[in-house]
Design an enzyme around this catalytic site. Structure first.
Site: not given
Length: 215
Positions: A9, A11
């Site tokens: 991922d 953020d």
């Protein structure tokens, strides 16, 4: 089962940027009369940019609504902050290089727009280490729907059961699990964070010596 790919991922995992999205929402939507409260902003934390824009418009409708223009303003503001502020997760570049040296395929799967992802990878100077970079903006649904992970695995040419995802949110972990992947929750040194959707936990990348990565 031997792992062949690690999908990150963005953020909250590669960079500590979630506060930038909150600030960008405040900066952009407040100018249209939106009352951006902490409680409401918390609800948008893991949405796509399009979903965030629609969220605020439904609650505080204003004239001359232009979804794509607003999304662009939010994204541009976030990119400005990523480029000018210190937000890199400590040790993450070395961690990615370690995986690459062990011949894992490396992917990025994010709800953020693709142009943000490219800015982040350029800032970290790791773009050449990633075999695929994919955004939910090209899917019908963002996380927690598994689409962005399924497409990432397809782009890597590796079946999901041979992939492991590194996420910091319940929404992201749910997406990866639904795609049939193993999961790691990254907590950024918060030992209180745990999840029944995570197979493993990483507190920080500097000391991330998990069994499957130290073979």
């Amino acid at each position: 089962m031997a792992l062949k790919a690690v999908i990150f991922d963005m953020d909250g995992v590669l960079i500590d940027s979630e506060k930038f999205w909150t600030q960008a929402e405040l900066d952009v939507f407040s100018s249209y009369g939106v009352q951006v409260t902490e409680d409401l902003a918390a609800q948008t934390k893991y949405m796509t940019t399009q979903e965030v824009t629609e969220f605020w418009y439904q609650r505080f409708p204003w004239e001359n609504f232009d979804s794509s223009d607003l999304e662009n303003k939010v994204v541009t503001r976030v990119i400005e902050m990523i480029q000018t502020k210190d937000c890199t997760m400590s040790g993450v570049q070395e961690f990615i290089r370690h995986l690459k040296n062990k011949d894992y395929k490396i992917g990025l799967a994010t709800n953020a727009p693709l142009r943000v992802a490219h800015v982040v990878l350029e800032k970290l100077q790791v773009r050449d280490l990633f075999d695929t970079v994919h955004s939910s903006e090209f899917e019908t649904h963002g996380k927690p729907h598994p689409a962005v992970y399924l497409t990432s695995a397809e782009n890597l040419g590796i079946s999901p059961e041979y992939c492991i995802a590194i996420e910091d949110s319940h929404s992201g972990l749910k997406a990866a699990k639904a795609a049939g992947m193993q999961t790691i929750v990254f907590t950024n040194n918060d030992e209180s964070i745990d999840s029944d959707l995570a197979d493993f936990k990483i507190l920080n990348f500097s000391n991330a010596l998990l069994p499957m990565f130290s073979e």
